[in-house]
Design a protein around this motif. Structure first.
Motif, PDB file in Angstrom:
ATOM      1  N   PRO A 223       0.735  -1.324   0.158  1.00 46.07           N
ATOM      2  CA  PRO A 223      -0.007   0.100   0.060  1.00 46.07           C
ATOM      3  C   PRO A 223       1.026   1.231   0.032  1.00 46.07           C
ATOM      4  CG  PRO A 223       0.194  -1.014   2.201  1.00 46.07           C
ATOM      5  CD  PRO A 223       0.943  -1.856   1.276  1.00 46.07           C
ATOM      6  N   ILE A 224       1.559   1.388  -1.257  1.00 44.33           N
ATOM      7  CA  ILE A 224       2.519   2.770  -1.190  1.00 44.33           C
ATOM      8  C   ILE A 224       2.349   3.307  -2.615  1.00 44.33           C
ATOM      9  CG2 ILE A 224       4.100   1.938   0.551  1.00 44.33           C
ATOM     10  CD1 ILE A 224       5.898   0.798  -1.739  1.00 44.33           C
ATOM     11  N   ASP A 225       2.595   4.392  -3.009  1.00 44.87           N
ATOM     12  CA  ASP A 225       2.389   5.245  -3.943  1.00 44.87           C
ATOM     13  C   ASP A 225       3.688   4.680  -4.990  1.00 44.87           C
ATOM     14  OD1 ASP A 225       0.915   7.393  -5.583  1.00 44.87           O
ATOM     15  OD2 ASP A 225       3.134   7.868  -5.669  1.00 44.87           O
ATOM     16  N   MET A 226       3.429   5.075  -6.178  1.00 43.45           N
ATOM     17  CA  MET A 226       4.706   4.803  -7.141  1.00 43.45           C
ATOM     18  C   MET A 226       5.775   5.723  -6.855  1.00 43.45           C
ATOM     19  SD  MET A 226       4.868   2.841 -10.042  1.00 43.45           S
ATOM     20  CE  MET A 226       3.374   2.564 -10.684  1.00 43.45           C
ATOM     21  N   ALA A 227       5.699   6.893  -6.277  1.00 41.13           N
ATOM     22  CA  ALA A 227       6.756   7.756  -5.981  1.00 41.13           C
ATOM     23  C   ALA A 227       7.478   7.344  -4.817  1.00 41.13           C
ATOM     24  CB  ALA A 227       6.190   9.135  -5.891  1.00 41.13           C
ATOM     25  N   GLY A 228       6.709   6.320  -3.852  1.00 35.11           N
ATOM     26  CA  GLY A 228       7.438   5.918  -2.934  1.00 35.11           C
ATOM     27  C   GLY A 228       8.423   4.933  -2.425  1.00 35.11           C
ATOM     28  N   PHE A 229       8.900   4.769  -3.787  1.00 33.13           N
ATOM     29  CA  PHE A 229       9.946   3.235  -3.644  1.00 33.13           C
ATOM     30  C   PHE A 229      10.916   3.329  -4.932  1.00 33.13           C
ATOM     31  CE2 PHE A 229       6.352   1.797  -6.090  1.00 33.13           C
ATOM     32  CZ  PHE A 229       7.092   1.140  -7.139  1.00 33.13           C
ATOM     33  N   ALA A 230      12.147   2.805  -4.783  1.00 31.95           N
ATOM     34  CA  ALA A 230      12.994   2.606  -6.033  1.00 31.95           C
ATOM     35  C   ALA A 230      13.708   1.402  -5.789  1.00 31.95           C
ATOM     36  CB  ALA A 230      14.126   3.830  -5.990  1.00 31.95           C
ATOM     37  N   ILE A 231      14.189   0.913  -6.973  1.00 32.74           N
ATOM     38  CA  ILE A 231      14.666  -0.365  -6.819  1.00 32.74           C
ATOM     39  C   ILE A 231      16.110  -0.574  -7.525  1.00 32.74           C
ATOM     40  CG2 ILE A 231      14.476  -2.769  -8.103  1.00 32.74           C
ATOM     41  CD1 ILE A 231      11.404  -1.705  -8.494  1.00 32.74           C
ATOM     42  N   ASN A 232      16.929  -1.355  -6.909  1.00 33.64           N
ATOM     43  CA  ASN A 232      18.571  -1.547  -7.370  1.00 33.64           C
ATOM     44  C   ASN A 232      18.114  -2.186  -8.758  1.00 33.64           C
ATOM     45  OD1 ASN A 232      21.032  -2.581  -7.942  1.00 33.64           O
ATOM     46  ND2 ASN A 232      21.550  -2.449  -5.878  1.00 33.64           N
ATOM     47  N   SER A 233      19.054  -1.424  -9.713  1.00 42.09           N
ATOM     48  CA  SER A 233      18.834  -1.663 -11.302  1.00 42.09           C
ATOM     49  C   SER A 233      19.317  -3.203 -11.426  1.00 42.09           C
ATOM     50  CB  SER A 233      19.656  -0.569 -11.998  1.00 42.09           C
ATOM     51  OG  SER A 233      21.002  -0.653 -11.475  1.00 42.09           O
ATOM     52  N   THR A 234      20.108  -3.870 -10.659  1.00 47.08           N
ATOM     53  CA  THR A 234      20.741  -4.955 -10.944  1.00 47.08           C
ATOM     54  C   THR A 234      19.678  -6.119 -10.764  1.00 47.08           C
ATOM     55  OG1 THR A 234      21.471  -5.415  -8.450  1.00 47.08           O
ATOM     56  CG2 THR A 234      23.100  -4.456 -10.208  1.00 47.08           C
ATOM     57  N   LEU A 235      18.626  -5.960  -9.920  1.00 52.89           N
ATOM     58  CA  LEU A 235      17.548  -6.902  -9.769  1.00 52.89           C
ATOM     59  C   LEU A 235      16.932  -6.927 -11.275  1.00 52.89           C
ATOM     60  CD1 LEU A 235      16.438  -5.792  -6.282  1.00 52.89           C
ATOM     61  CD2 LEU A 235      17.751  -7.532  -6.800  1.00 52.89           C
ATOM     62  N   LEU A 236      16.895  -5.883 -11.651  1.00 49.69           N
ATOM     63  CA  LEU A 236      16.088  -6.056 -13.138  1.00 49.69           C
ATOM     64  C   LEU A 236      16.573  -7.113 -14.134  1.00 49.69           C
ATOM     65  CD1 LEU A 236      13.713  -4.546 -14.505  1.00 49.69           C
ATOM     66  CD2 LEU A 236      15.553  -3.077 -15.829  1.00 49.69           C
ATOM     67  N   LEU A 237      17.878  -7.411 -14.132  1.00 49.07           N
ATOM     68  CA  LEU A 237      18.238  -8.353 -14.768  1.00 49.07           C
ATOM     69  C   LEU A 237      18.187  -9.658 -14.154  1.00 49.07           C
ATOM     70  CD1 LEU A 237      21.600  -6.933 -16.004  1.00 49.07           C
ATOM     71  CD2 LEU A 237      19.824  -6.959 -17.264  1.00 49.07           C
ATOM     72  N   GLU A 238      17.997  -9.790 -12.913  1.00 46.13           N
ATOM     73  CA  GLU A 238      17.729 -11.001 -12.185  1.00 46.13           C
ATOM     74  C   GLU A 238      16.423 -11.601 -12.154  1.00 46.13           C
ATOM     75  OE1 GLU A 238      19.043 -10.538  -8.242  1.00 46.13           O
ATOM     76  OE2 GLU A 238      21.264  -9.706  -8.623  1.00 46.13           O
ATOM     77  N   GLN A 239      15.538 -10.450 -12.536  1.00 46.24           N
ATOM     78  CA  GLN A 239      14.049 -10.765 -12.671  1.00 46.24           C
ATOM     79  C   GLN A 239      13.567 -10.394 -14.219  1.00 46.24           C
ATOM     80  OE1 GLN A 239      12.201 -12.585 -10.699  1.00 46.24           O
ATOM     81  NE2 GLN A 239      13.520 -12.478  -9.027  1.00 46.24           N
ATOM     82  N   PRO A 240      13.901 -11.125 -15.209  1.00 43.00           N
ATOM     83  CA  PRO A 240      13.867 -10.707 -16.528  1.00 43.00           C
ATOM     84  C   PRO A 240      12.132 -10.539 -16.971  1.00 43.00           C
ATOM     85  CG  PRO A 240      14.263 -12.989 -16.582  1.00 43.00           C
ATOM     86  CD  PRO A 240      14.811 -12.822 -15.083  1.00 43.00           C
ATOM     87  N   ASP A 241      11.260 -11.490 -16.144  1.00 46.39           N
ATOM     88  CA  ASP A 241       9.892 -11.186 -16.410  1.00 46.39           C
ATOM     89  C   ASP A 241       9.072 -10.099 -15.716  1.00 46.39           C
ATOM     90  OD1 ASP A 241       9.993 -13.491 -18.060  1.00 46.39           O
ATOM     91  OD2 ASP A 241       9.858 -14.781 -16.430  1.00 46.39           O
ATOM     92  N   ALA A 242       9.731  -9.178 -14.737  1.00 48.09           N
ATOM     93  CA  ALA A 242       9.473  -8.287 -14.004  1.00 48.09           C
ATOM     94  C   ALA A 242       8.774  -7.038 -14.968  1.00 48.09           C
ATOM     95  CB  ALA A 242      10.157  -7.709 -13.062  1.00 48.09           C
ATOM     96  N   LYS A 243       7.476  -6.840 -14.774  1.00 50.95           N
ATOM     97  CA  LYS A 243       6.784  -5.772 -15.437  1.00 50.95           C
ATOM     98  C   LYS A 243       5.558  -5.355 -14.913  1.00 50.95           C
ATOM     99  CE  LYS A 243       4.716  -9.104 -18.994  1.00 50.95           C
ATOM    100  NZ  LYS A 243       4.566  -9.338 -20.380  1.00 50.95           N
ATOM    101  N   PHE A 244       4.925  -4.428 -15.354  1.00 47.65           N
ATOM    102  CA  PHE A 244       3.569  -3.913 -14.910  1.00 47.65           C
ATOM    103  C   PHE A 244       2.425  -4.771 -15.943  1.00 47.65           C
ATOM    104  CE2 PHE A 244       6.299  -0.514 -14.108  1.00 47.65           C
ATOM    105  CZ  PHE A 244       5.997  -0.091 -12.769  1.00 47.65           C
ATOM    106  N   SER A 245       1.258  -4.677 -15.246  1.00 49.68           N
ATOM    107  CA  SER A 245       0.104  -5.386 -15.924  1.00 49.68           C
ATOM    108  C   SER A 245      -0.955  -4.614 -16.249  1.00 49.68           C
ATOM    109  CB  SER A 245      -0.075  -6.692 -15.268  1.00 49.68           C
ATOM    110  OG  SER A 245      -1.168  -7.368 -15.790  1.00 49.68           O
TER     111      SER A 245
END
Length: 306
Positions: A223-245
């Protein structure tokens, strides 16, 4: 003695002394940097993803945001237009901004219905233009940016960085960018004026998130807003299927993307244990413009970009 009568050898000696003094005074300043200082001066790249769409206040919002971003070091702005092609307004704006940017575009999928949107197409409607319902605004734009970012990171030797989803009409203090550089995996902080509250924020006990101060759909997984978090970019390669729906309920986009990278209890509380507000969910009021049919006198402004 006139300057012209000074012997050439004296001038040469003076120049040599000047060069030696400059060399010995500047060299220690470089050599005295300890490894600890050199490491601490490293700034992870912030990759900020901003969906944008054509509207009268678009350039004003982008201008206000860019004036903040020009003070952020090691920053890469990925701006994605909700359009079938890149517009001249955004393209020219970015060229003149002086920022490091990537300009992309993709049109939001839409379905035409006379009344209620087919539940099989989208579980909720976001906004309507004429007879067209637009679902889950920003989904295609953010997903295209994530695809570009994955391809970009694969080419880099140093893949460290931070991914931040940054709307073009929010208000950001510079401190929020300093905070997100501290992230190990996924960090979070309060957001002001959102969800019907003065501030929506994680609740922290002994440095751990134990709950959330949220009244709008508090049962959301995150229960947080889109502006309220950030993600380490290295995780993006570890999770190749991560996306919005587009097949999630309204307000669940944050939970949809975060589920790939973390659990609620593993979120890292930043901004002084989530007690400081450095970003506000502001929205520009839709301008009230008199239509040409109601003008009392001719107005010639069609050649001016606003």
């Amino acid at each position: 003695m006139p300057f012209g009568k000074v012997k050439k050898q004296y001038l040469a000696i003076a120049m040599l002394i000047f060069v030696l003094l400059f060399f010995f005074n500047s060299k220690p300043a470089f050599q005295c940097l300890s490894p600890e200082i050199q490491v601490s001066s490293y700034l992870p790249t912030i990759y900020a993803i901003t969906p944008t769409y054509t509207r009268l206040a678009q350039k004003a919002d982008l201008t206000r945001l860019s004036q903040t971003l020009m003070h952020v070091k090691n920053f890469h702005w990925i701006i994605v237009e909700d359009s079938e092609k890149k517009t001249d307004l955004v393209a020219n704006f970015l060229k003149e901004s002086g920022l490091n940017y990537t300009h992309l575009n993709v049109k939001t999928q839409a379905s035409k219905h006379s009344s209620v949107l087919d539940i099989n197409i989208c579980l909720f409607k976001t906004y309507k233009i004429n007879s067209t319902w637009y679902c889950a605004s920003g989904v295609e734009q953010r997903n295209l940016a994530l695809k570009w970012l994955r391809d970009h990171l694969k080419k880099l030797h140093d893949k460290r960085g931070v991914i931040y989803f940054m709307d073009d009409d929010n208000t950001y203090a510079l401190k929020v960018f300093d905070e997100m550089r501290k992230i190990n995996k996924v960090g979070t902080w309060p957001v002001g004026i959102v969800g019907g509250m003065r501030v929506e924020m994680p609740l922290v006990t002994d440095g751990k998130i134990t709950g959330f101060n949220a009244v709008w759909k508090p049962f959301r997984p995150f229960p947080i807003d889109m502006a309220g978090f950030a993600i380490n970019s290295t995780l993006l390669l570890e999770q190749p299927d991560a996306k919005f729906s587009r097949k999630v309920q309204s307000g669940y986009q944050e939970s949809e993307i975060l589920k790939y990278f973390t659990k609620k209890e593993d979120l890292e509380p930043l901004a002084d244990n989530c007690t400081k507000v450095y970003v506000w969910h502001t929205r520009t009021q839709k301008p009230s413009i008199i239509t040409p049919k109601k003008w009392q006198t001719p107005v010639f402004d069609s050649h001016i970009e606003v």
